[in-house]
Every structure is written in C-alpha cells, then in structure tokens.
Design a protein around this motif. Structure first.
Motif, short mmCIF file in Angstrom:
data_model
loop_
_atom_site.label_atom_id
_atom_site.label_comp_id
_atom_site.label_asym_id
_atom_site.label_seq_id
_atom_site.Cartn_x
_atom_site.Cartn_y
_atom_site.Cartn_z
N UNK A 24 0.78 -1.30 -0.04
CA UNK A 24 0.00 -0.18 0.04
C UNK A 24 0.83 1.04 -0.10
N UNK A 25 0.63 2.15 -0.89
CA UNK A 25 1.39 3.33 -1.10
C UNK A 25 0.85 4.37 0.10
N UNK A 26 2.11 5.12 0.34
CA UNK A 26 1.68 6.24 1.30
C UNK A 26 1.67 7.39 0.37
N UNK A 27 0.45 8.19 0.78
CA UNK A 27 0.08 9.36 -0.12
C UNK A 27 1.01 10.53 0.08
N UNK A 28 1.78 11.05 -0.72
CA UNK A 28 2.79 12.16 -0.44
C UNK A 28 1.79 13.34 -0.32
N UNK A 29 2.08 14.15 0.87
CA UNK A 29 1.50 15.53 1.04
C UNK A 29 2.71 16.47 0.85
N UNK A 30 2.79 17.22 -0.09
CA UNK A 30 3.71 18.32 -0.24
C UNK A 30 3.64 19.53 0.57
N UNK A 31 2.25 19.79 1.28
CA UNK A 31 2.28 21.03 2.06
C UNK A 31 2.75 20.44 3.56
N UNK A 32 2.68 19.17 3.89
CA UNK A 32 3.34 18.70 5.03
C UNK A 32 4.67 18.66 5.02
N UNK A 33 5.17 18.03 4.02
CA UNK A 33 6.58 18.26 3.81
C UNK A 33 7.20 19.74 4.08
N UNK A 34 6.68 20.65 3.31
CA UNK A 34 7.22 21.96 3.43
C UNK A 34 7.04 22.59 4.60
N UNK A 35 5.85 22.14 5.45
CA UNK A 35 5.91 22.70 6.80
C UNK A 35 6.94 22.31 7.85
N UNK A 36 7.25 20.72 7.53
CA UNK A 36 8.18 20.37 8.35
C UNK A 36 9.64 21.02 7.77
N UNK A 37 10.02 21.19 6.77
CA UNK A 37 11.04 21.69 6.61
C UNK A 37 11.28 23.04 7.06
N UNK A 38 10.14 23.81 6.82
CA UNK A 38 10.35 25.15 7.44
C UNK A 38 10.30 25.36 8.75
N UNK A 39 9.73 24.36 9.76
CA UNK A 39 9.87 24.17 11.04
C UNK A 39 11.34 23.98 11.38
N UNK A 40 11.86 22.96 10.47
CA UNK A 40 13.39 22.77 10.90
C UNK A 40 14.27 23.80 10.54
N UNK A 41 14.08 24.44 9.54
CA UNK A 41 15.00 25.81 9.07
C UNK A 41 14.57 27.06 10.40
N UNK A 42 13.43 26.91 10.92
CA UNK A 42 13.33 28.08 11.82
C UNK A 42 14.07 27.64 13.28
N UNK A 43 13.81 26.35 13.38
CA UNK A 43 14.90 25.79 14.67
C UNK A 43 16.47 26.12 14.34
N UNK A 44 16.81 25.71 13.32
CA UNK A 44 18.13 25.73 12.69
C UNK A 44 18.53 27.39 12.93
N UNK A 45 17.72 28.15 12.33
CA UNK A 45 18.01 29.51 12.56
C UNK A 45 18.14 30.14 13.81
N UNK A 46 17.08 29.63 14.61
CA UNK A 46 17.01 30.19 16.01
C UNK A 46 18.35 29.60 16.71
N UNK A 47 18.70 28.47 16.51
CA UNK A 47 20.06 28.17 17.12
C UNK A 47 21.36 28.81 16.80
N UNK A 48 21.42 29.12 15.35
CA UNK A 48 22.40 29.84 14.86
C UNK A 48 22.42 31.43 15.60
N UNK A 49 21.17 32.00 15.72
CA UNK A 49 21.18 33.15 16.38
C UNK A 49 21.37 33.19 17.76
N UNK A 50 20.94 32.00 18.34
CA UNK A 50 21.17 32.15 19.82
C UNK A 50 22.77 31.75 20.23
N UNK A 51 23.21 30.93 19.17
CA UNK A 51 24.77 30.57 19.16
C UNK A 51 25.61 32.03 19.07
N UNK A 52 25.05 32.78 18.08
CA UNK A 52 25.66 34.34 17.86
C UNK A 52 25.74 34.97 18.78
#
Length: 385
Positions: free
Chosen positions: A1-29
């Motif tokens: 059974x194939x899993x249905x790909x949800x592009x919007x969900x992937x995009x939200x997860x990627x944006x969330x990770x980018x925010x966390x990573x950016x926040x980590x860099x900002x806090x380190x700086x």
C-alpha cells in the motif's frame, strides 16, 4: 500500500526545521557575542609571547688551567659559592714578580736617600779643601811677587780652585736631583712605591680570582668548561639563571597596543601547562620601538619596494611572585598572554620594571682586596733599614 505524499506537510516540516536551525544559529551568535562582550571586549591577546629572564654569563677573570668544577647543569648555586677553580700558577708568578719589584723600588729609594747624605758630606769635604786651596793661592800670590814661588805653582792653585768649584756645583746639582725624587714625601706614599703597590694589588686580585664564584644565586646552565681546560680571561664558562625573577615579553600587533598601559592586569597561559594553570601579571612597560627597528638589518621602506606589514611592539609583563614561587617556570617557554585594556593603567611612557634585585648588582667582589694592604706594609717594612 503506497503512502500518499503530502507536499504541504513536507514543506511545513522543512520550514519548521529551518526555523529551529536559524534560531539555534542566532542564539549561538548572541551567546558568542555576549561572551565576547563580557569577557573579551576590553582585552587584547597574543600567542607571540615568551617567558624571559636573566641569563648571567660567568666568565674567567684570569688565565689558568681548570683544576676543579664544583657545580653542574640544573644544580642550584648560592651567591658567593666557588664554582670553578684554576691552578693560578701564572697569577702566582705575576704576584711574586710584583712583590719583588716593590721591594726593589723601596731599597732603591732608601739608597737614594742615603746618597743625598753622602753627597752632602762630599760637598762639605770639597768646600773645606776649596777653602784650604784658596788660602794657599793667596799665599802663593804674595810669595810670587818676591820670587819665592814660581808662576807655575800659582797657576796650579788657580786651576785647583776651579776644579773644586766645579766638583761642588756638580755634587749640589746631583743632590738637588736626588732630593727632588726622595724628599718631601714619606717613602710609603712615594709615587714610585704607589705605582709598584698598584701592580701588586692587580696581581693579588688575579691570584684571588683563580677561584671563580657565583655573582648571584640561581640555576646553572650551559656549562662549557671541563677539567684540564686552559682558559684565558674572558672565556665563557657557564650561565646562571635566577628563576625567581622572570617576566613575559609579549609582542602585540601595532593595531592592539593603543589601549595598553603600564599597570594593567594580564593573564598568562603557558603552553607547557595548557589551560590547567593561569598565571597573573602586571604590565611593567612598553618597548620604545617596534621589533624591526632593533633588527640587525632594519627594513628600509624608502627603497620603493614597500609592502605594508603590521609591526609588533614588545610589552613587558611581570609575574605574580607568589604564583611564580609556587609553580616555577623557565625562560623561553611559549605563552598566550591577554591584557585587560579596560583598566585605566598608568601613563604609557611610565615603566614599573624593578631593578632592585640581585640580578642587577652584586657585592661579592667588594672585599677581594681586603688582605692586600697588610701584605704591602710587610713588604715595605722588610726592605727598609
């Protein structure tokens, strides 16, 4: 059974990770900036810094053959301790010759003083003979008028008078010459005696210095001399390093020195101990020129081949004496040195270098001639009548 790909969900997860990573860099700086602001904003540091100290070279002060070495590298020696002994044969012979010359001069002066008295008596005797010849001459002249004495006898008496007068003048001149040399001053202070005494003192000093002593307390290094070596005055024998008087020569870039002032606190990390031990010090002074100024071949930027290179200025930093005593160091060790330029410090041209230590003066040579004056008096007394 194939899993249905949800592009919007992937995009939200990627944006969330980018925010966390950016926040980590900002806090380190922000953390790095805060750390720099709190701990390094008012500090300058360099790793072009080395421990320095006094390297006191001990040299032979007279010539001779090494007969004993009383120390070795790494050993601690005390001020005034005999380190190297020479046979002293040359110095002893020179001393004996100087003593003989002093005795000879004393005897010559005594003889000259006696000759003055001899000349005085000779003058008196010649004056008495002259008086007698003059009386005879007067009688001869009176008798010659009556024909009782020949003209030859009168002429002989006249010639004898001139001879005696010349002899008296010669003796008086010789007496004046001798009196100029021996009269008017005590024999012990006569210039010729003083000159001979100076030669005895010099030879006595060389003989005394056949035993080479430590001018300061410290640790022995770079021993070059060996038993049996024939050394001359000025030959290097070994070095003494006082480890209780050390400092750091830190070479800062010219862009770092504007805020450095004597009296500011410094932290010193020695490479031998890493971050495990931090020494504390005080800026003692700033060199009056850059390193290139005092180089053997200073750069000449007027030749046209100019490359802008940041120069370095040497800053002298004194250690905390107690820390240095608890954890000794050796000259030449590499360090990372940091100066707190946030402190006001003192005028830039002021120097707090302490020159009151034993490395700047010694008194072990002050009493080397203490025994020579009684010795000189004995020599003079032995050659006087």
């Amino acid at each position: 059974m194939h899993t249905k790909i949800r592009p919007r969900e992937i995009l939200r997860q990627r944006n969330r990770r980018m925010k966390y990573l950016t926040l980590a860099f900002v806090l380190a700086g922000l953390g790095a900036t805060g750390y720099w602001w709190v701990f390094n904003r008012n500090h300058v540091s360099t790793d072009d810094a080395f421990v320095a100290g006094h390297l006191i070279q001990l040299k032979a002060q007279t010539e001779g053959i090494v007969v004993e070495i009383s120390t070795e590298n790494t050993l601690h020696v005390q001020k005034g301790q005999v380190l190297v002994s020479l046979d002293g044969a040359h110095a002893e012979l020179a001393l004996q010759q100087a003593e003989a010359e002093l005795g000879e001069i004393v005897r010559n002066l005594v003889s000259m003083a006696a000759k003055v008295d001899t000349l005085e008596q000779r003058i008196v005797a010649r004056e008495a003979t002259l008086d007698q010849v003059r009386h005879d001459f007067e009688r001869f002249k009176a008798a010659a008028r009556d024909g009782a004495v020949s003209d030859q006898q009168v002429q002989n008496a006249r010639d004898k008078i001139r001879e005696l007068e010349a002899g008296i003048r010669e003796s008086r001149a010789e007496k004046i010459s001798l009196e100029a040399q021996v009269n008017g001053i005590a024999l012990e202070r006569h210039p010729m005696v003083e000159k001979a005494k100076s030669r005895v003192r010099a030879a006595y000093l060389d003989f005394h210095r056949r035993n080479i002593v430590a001018p300061v307390s410290g640790y022995v290094a770079k021993r070059k001399v060996q038993v049996g070596d024939y050394v001359k005055a000025g030959a290097p024998l070994l070095a003494i390093v006082p480890l209780d008087d050390l400092w750091v020569n830190a070479n800062f870039l010219e862009t770092q020195v504007s805020a450095i002032r004597p009296g500011q606190a410094a932290e010193i990390k020695v490479d031998a101990y890493g971050d495990a031990r931090i020494y504390h010090g005080i800026v003692q002074g700033i060199a009056p020129g850059t390193g290139s100024t005092f180089a053997l071949l200073p750069t000449d930027n007027a030749t046209g081949n100019f490359i802008h290179v940041a120069e370095r200025v040497q800053v002298r930093i004194g250690f905390n004496r107690q820390e240095l005593s608890d954890n000794p160091l050796q000259p030449g060790l590499s360090t990372v040195t940091r100066i707190n330029t946030g402190e006001p410090g003192e005028p830039v041209l002021l120097s707090n270098v302490n020159i009151g230590g034993d490395a700047y003066r010694t008194d072990i040579y002050s009493h080397e001639l203490d025994g020579v004056e009684p010795h000189l008096r004995r020599i003079i007394a032995a050659n006087k009548p």
